[in-house]
Design a protein around this motif. Structure first.
Motif, PDB file in Angstrom:
ATOM      1  N   SER A 154      -4.213   1.431  -1.593  1.00  0.00           N
ATOM      2  CA  SER A 154      -3.984   0.834  -0.278  1.00  0.00           C
ATOM      3  C   SER A 154      -4.888  -0.375  -0.057  1.00  0.00           C
ATOM      4  CB  SER A 154      -4.214   1.881   0.814  1.00  0.00           C
ATOM      5  OG  SER A 154      -4.029   1.324   2.098  1.00  0.00           O
ATOM      6  N   ILE A 280       1.540   3.048   2.474  1.00  0.00           N
ATOM      7  CA  ILE A 280       2.031   2.998   3.857  1.00  0.00           C
ATOM      8  C   ILE A 280       1.774   4.336   4.543  1.00  0.00           C
ATOM      9  CG2 ILE A 280       4.119   2.896   5.279  1.00  0.00           C
ATOM     10  CD1 ILE A 280       5.199   0.795   3.351  1.00  0.00           C
ATOM     11  N   PHE A 326       4.426  -3.409   5.492  1.00  0.00           N
ATOM     12  CA  PHE A 326       3.334  -3.033   6.375  1.00  0.00           C
ATOM     13  C   PHE A 326       3.416  -3.778   7.695  1.00  0.00           C
ATOM     14  CE2 PHE A 326       1.477  -1.369   2.521  1.00  0.00           C
ATOM     15  CZ  PHE A 326       0.762  -0.262   2.963  1.00  0.00           C
TER      16      PHE A 326
END
Length: 449
Positions: A154, A280, A326
């Protein structure tokens, strides 16, 4: 019952709202039509640069630029519709930008593979991807990624998006001695990119809905007023698709020397999509179930793999889940209505391509920087006191932007995780799947890189 749910239950429902509720289960996901549409528009304007990038790079590989532009729109439409109705995910799928360089410059130009044969490889890898996503192998792959690598993933994607934004706005430039260096931060593009970033932060901190999209629109209008953006008109007929439509050479792709190319396309696609979807979910926990899993992720992966099959028919590289999703998720997108909105906008882009072309890279740079801020926050969950977990997370986070590849960064993370655990005497903590994936990536780096 939270405030958002109470507000949603108090809203009157029109016939359209009722229809969307039946299809996408908006209330169960704590969202509404307005939020989903804004989220879809936000994602579209953040990722619509792919229309220009894909057609430009593929034209350098000998493909018709206008046909690839149309093909890119059609692939995105198919991918988003599959995500909307099969997976009910707020996720856009389009020809993978991360694969463009490999596809155009390594496979076609570098290796001399005809683009028709390369499209045949896209078809085969897409079929394999779709089949894998239908079986438990997909769950095995997902569960084989340790938490530290997921968190590092991430953060790495966040840094990657930040790097793209800074490069597109001219804040970072190429440098032969240091690879990159600071550009002209007082140039018009740099200043507008920074203004867009500050606007996003201001809108979001004040809880103004659609702040990301609003900042993109404001910066684009400023660019038009200042004469930096050329007005291209509103409507134009789409170019012909015939130069690339159904031109794939399947028999050529079945030759032995194409195996490595097919495997590379497959591996990059799978780990890009799995990595992005998991990132996500880690950034927005309400996308997960109470058990901490991403619901319907198998359907989402199947949608992406099936989209690659269509990509080979239309004439683009392998499809992928975009990190720019995102932006839409941060704007509140939680269901397939977001993806459906994106599909509609890509369909409109076929007729209104001059409008899409007017949104410059620096107008979306602020949005990408904002998403990078959100994604980097996950690094706080790394167990920094355990070096065998912290070190692989750092390797993954650093190597994704430095290698400009989510797949390569994750692969190096797997390898470092296994090696560090072994040399630290903690090899029993390594999942079996992690061993296998580390070996697969190692073989990929040795023979396919």
């Amino acid at each position: 019952m939270n405030e958002r749910t109470q507000r949603l239950e108090g809203e009157p429902q029109s016939a359209n709202n009722t229809l969307f509720e039946k299809i996408f289960h908006l209330r169960a996901h704590g969202t509404n039509v307005r939020t989903e549409v804004i989220a879809g528009a936000t994602t579209f304007f953040t990722m619509c640069y792919t229309l220009l990038v894909t057609s430009g790079l593929m034209s350098q590989a000998g493909m018709d630029k206008g046909a690839v532009f149309v093909a890119t729109c059609l692939v995105a439409i198919v991918g988003c519709l599959l995500m909307a109705f099969l997976a009910n995910y707020p996720i856009a799928v389009a020809p993978g930008v991360g694969l463009l360089g490999y596809f155009a410059f390594s496979v076609i130009i570098g290796s001399g593979v005809p683009w028709q044969t390369a499209l045949g490889a896209v078809f085969i890898s897409g079929v394999l991807y779709a089949v894998i996503s239908l079986f438990k192998l997909r769950d095995w792959i997902i569960e084989s990624i340790p938490d530290s690598l997921r968190i590092g993933l991430s953060g790495g994607i966040g840094l990657f998006l930040a790097f793209i934004a800074l490069r597109n706005s001219g804040i970072l430039v190429a440098n032969q001695a240091t690879l990159v260096s600071l550009g002209n931060v007082v140039s018009l593009h740099s200043l507008l990119a920074l203004l867009g970033f500050f606007l996003v932060i201001a809108f979001e901190s004040r809880r103004i809905k659609g702040g990301v999209l609003l900042s993109i629109i404001i910066i684009t209008i400023i660019g038009l007023v200042m004469g930096d953006i050329n007005y291209h008109g509103i409507v134009s007929l789409p170019p012909s698709l015939s130069p690339t439509f159904m031109q794939l050479d399947l028999m050529g792709a079945l030759q032995p020397d194409m195996i490595s190319i097919i495997l590379t396309l497959l591996l990059i696609a799978i780990f890009n999509d799995v990595g992005t979807l998991l990132a996500i979910g880690d950034t927005y926990p309400d996308m997960k179930t109470k058990q901490g899993k991403m619901p319907r992720i198998g359907r989402a992966l199947f949608s992406s793999g099936a989209t690659s099959v269509f990509a080979s028919f239309f004439g683009t590289p392998t499809a992928a889940v975009y990190a720019e999703n995102f932006a839409g998720v941060s704007a509140g997108g939680r269901t397939g209505l977001t993806a459906f909105t994106i599909a509609i906008l890509f369909a409109l882009a076929l007729l209104f391509s001059p409008v899409a072309e007017m949104v410059p890279n620096y107008a979306t740079a602020g949005a990408l920087l904002f998403i990078a801020v959100l994604m980097m926050g996950g690094l706080a969950r790394v167990d920094w006191l355990d070096l065998t977990e912290a070190a692989p997370a750092v390797v993954t986070t650093a190597m994704i932007p430095l290698s400009s590849s989510i797949s390569d960064g994750l692969g190096l993370g797997f390898i470092s995780y296994v090696v560090i655990k072994v040399v630290s005497g903690r090899f029993r903590q390594i999942p079996i799947g992690c061993w296998v994936l580390a070996i697969v990536f190692l073989l990929k780096f040795i023979f396919l890189h």
